[in-house]
Write an enzyme that holds these catalytic residues in place. Structure first.
Site, short mmCIF file in Angstrom:
data_model
loop_
_atom_site.label_atom_id
_atom_site.label_comp_id
_atom_site.label_asym_id
_atom_site.label_seq_id
_atom_site.Cartn_x
_atom_site.Cartn_y
_atom_site.Cartn_z
N GLU A 28 -24.13 -26.59 56.11
CA GLU A 28 -25.09 -26.85 57.48
C GLU A 28 -26.12 -25.75 57.71
OE1 GLU A 28 -21.74 -28.94 60.05
OE2 GLU A 28 -21.41 -26.81 59.95
N GLU A 29 -25.92 -24.95 57.94
CA GLU A 29 -26.96 -23.67 58.11
C GLU A 29 -27.65 -23.87 57.27
OE1 GLU A 29 -25.86 -19.42 58.14
OE2 GLU A 29 -27.31 -18.47 58.51
N GLY A 30 -27.79 -23.77 55.68
CA GLY A 30 -28.62 -24.35 55.36
C GLY A 30 -29.29 -25.79 55.29
#
Ligand SMILES: *[C@@H]1O[C@H](CO)[C@@H](O)[C@H](O)[C@H]1NC(C)=O
Ligand SMILES: *[C@@H]1O[C@H](CO)[C@@H](O)[C@H](O)[C@H]1NC(C)=O
Ligand SMILES: *[C@@H]1O[C@H](CO)[C@@H](O)[C@H](O)[C@H]1NC(C)=O
Ligand SMILES: *[C@@H]1O[C@H](CO)[C@@H](O)[C@H](O)[C@H]1NC(C)=O
Ligand SMILES: *[C@@H]1O[C@H](CO)[C@@H](O)[C@H](O)[C@H]1NC(C)=O
Ligand SMILES: *[C@@H]1O[C@H](CO)[C@@H](O)[C@H](O)[C@H]1NC(C)=O
Length: 432
Positions: free
Chosen positions: A165-167
């Site tokens: 998700e962060e990426g």
């Protein structure tokens, strides 16, 4: 008698005429007008492994094909280290966020605060803490939640983002800021840019590294694929996150490895490091610094130099005399000892890990901010969430040209005055 009746009749006629003129003036040339869209606000806490920051975003309430045109209004860096460092003092984590929340409340208009969606996303630091002791992670989240609930915002919860998700949110941020998702055209409206390719995103955080790009082919593996619908276009992305290979963790491992190697060397009676490995004789302490950017900007390597130039610069820096370096860069003393090893780490990660070579290296851009906006996962997160926040229908009003409107008002006033005069005269004459 006669003339009195005539005066009254005349006044009443004038009243009627003025009223009709006012009616005509107010009805002629009326246009349907949409009031400009209101502004919506959103708050996102980026609870990273080394520090926490609060971002205040806004977007016009009317959206483009369902997604908001989000911009950053303000960012506030929370004093102290990341919330995961409060594992043994959870209440401290909550308290640390308050100054930034108070600052945000001065920016968002009071009548909008209660409908301002607020999120807290934690990344690798909390992921690691949860792995070590999930009770402690929950306690930190409970305190953080308690602190945010003290403010009049629509708190939607604290969560640990997965590396993927962060990426992928970071990918949205980068592409949005570089105008590859949507662009304001010369025609004065937002459009999907033609002939522009979306960019891949590489991200080096405190405790993880992420890579996200749009591959030409469809991805079978659900674990590494993510789908976004933004501004009416579907994007199917490949994303992968490597936990523990962020800088802080990498340095910890490196120190451990060096330590082992030193011991081995000593045992075998070899001079330290004669096995051809890289040897660093300075003591390395993992500490707060973030991203590819700081190191590369210090080394002046952020403007697309060739790989060989980058390689030479990093090695050149590493071979410099320490006391000379401190003399040359007294203001950078705090981080100076990390630049060599972080530079080498980045090179190794990109060349040996991600397999960039002299040719593909020129495709890499190093950046930290675009305009006034920080590059991170938070903007992409907010942008994707605007899909879910209902569009506000624009308010439709009837609009009149100012001169016609003023004319109509004048005639209404005249009609009222003549009408009143007629009534007063009538009463006055009657009482006589
Ligand atoms: C951080 O700490 C400094 C000094 O203690 C203080 O001046 C500043 O207002 C604080 N900022 C925030 C956002 O808490
Ligand atoms: C996790 O933290 C809690 C609260 O601090 C403590 O009681 C517990 O023993 C810890 N568990 C482990 C496995 O360390
Ligand atoms: C919205 O969708 C339409 C139809 O798919 C497209 O032509 C238009 O460019 C999109 N607008 C934006 C801002 O992307
Ligand atoms: C996807 O993730 C799940 C759970 O983490 C794992 O069991 C599975 O093997 C993964 N699949 C692939 C193709 O890697
Ligand atoms: C985009 O994805 C949505 C589901 O998320 C789907 O309903 C729609 O048909 C897709 N559109 C295109 C053009 O692929
Ligand atoms: C993006 O937002 C949609 C709601 O519009 C949500 O369902 C989806 O889970 C979000 N994507 C990610 C990766 O969180």
């Amino acid at each position: 008698m006669e003339y009195k009746a005539k005066v009254i009749a005349g006044l009443l006629t004038a009243t009627c005429v003025f009223s009709i003129i006012a009616l005509i003036l107010s009805a002629v040339n009326v246009k349907d007008v949409f009031l400009p869209p209101g502004t919506k606000y959103g708050l996102v806490f980026d609870a990273g492994s080394t520090h926490t920051a609060l971002y205040v975003y806004q977007w016009p309430a009317d959206k483009e094909n369902g997604t908001g045109i989000v911009s950053q209004v303000e960012s506030c860096t929370v004093n102290g280290s990341g919330i995961s460092s409060y594992a043994d003092d959870p209440a401290g984590a909550g308290a640390s966020l308050k100054p930034c929340l108070a600052k945000a409340m001065t920016i968002i208009p009071a009548e909008q605060q209660r409908q301002t969606p607020t999120y807290l996303g934690a990344t690798a630091g909390m992921r690691l803490l949860r792995e070590q002791n999930s009770t402690k992670a929950e306690q930190v989240f409970a305190e953080v939640t308690k602190a945010i609930r003290e403010y009049p915002v629509d708190f939607r919860g604290a969560q640990i983002l997965t590396g993927n998700e962060e990426g992928s949110f970071g990918w949205i941020t980068v592409n949005y800021l570089l105008d590859t998702l949507i662009k304001f055209s010369f025609a004065g409206k937002w459009e999907h840019p033609q002939n522009t390719e979306v960019l891949g995103a590489l991200d080096l955080g405190g405790a993880s590294t992420q890579i996200t790009f749009q591959p030409g082919v469809t991805i079978e593996d659900k674990n590494t694929s993510v789908l976004f619908r933004l501004y009416g276009t579907n994007y199917s992305l490949y994303t992968h996150s490597y936990l523990c290979y962020g800088q802080t963790q990498a340095l910890k491992r490196l120190i451990a490895a060096l330590h082992q190697q030193a011991q081995r060397s000593v045992r075998r009676g070899l001079p330290f490091g004669e096995e051809g490995d890289v040897v660093f004789t300075i003591t390395l302490l993992p500490q707060a610094f973030s991203g590819f950017y700081y190191t590369f900007s210090f080394l002046n390597l952020t403007s697309q130099q060739s790989l060989s130039h980058v390689n030479a610069t990093v090695w050149d820096f590493c071979n410099k005399n320490w006391s000379k370096l401190v003399e040359t860069f007294p203001e950078n003393k705090e981080h100076l000892h990390t630049y060599c090893v972080v530079g080498l780490y980045i090179l190794t990660l990109l060349v040996d890990g991600y397999k960039f070579d002299e040719h593909t290296w020129s495709n890499i851009h190093f950046s930290q901010k675009a305009g006034n906006t920080d590059i991170g996962w938070t903007l992409g997160f907010m942008l994707n969430l605007t899909n879910m926040i209902p569009t506000e229908a624009l308010e439709l009003v009837k609009g009149q040209q100012p001169s016609l409107w003023a004319g109509a008002i004048s005639f209404i006033v005249l009609a009222i005055v003549t009408g009143l005069v007629a009534i007063l005269l009538q009463c006055f004459w009657k009482s006589k």
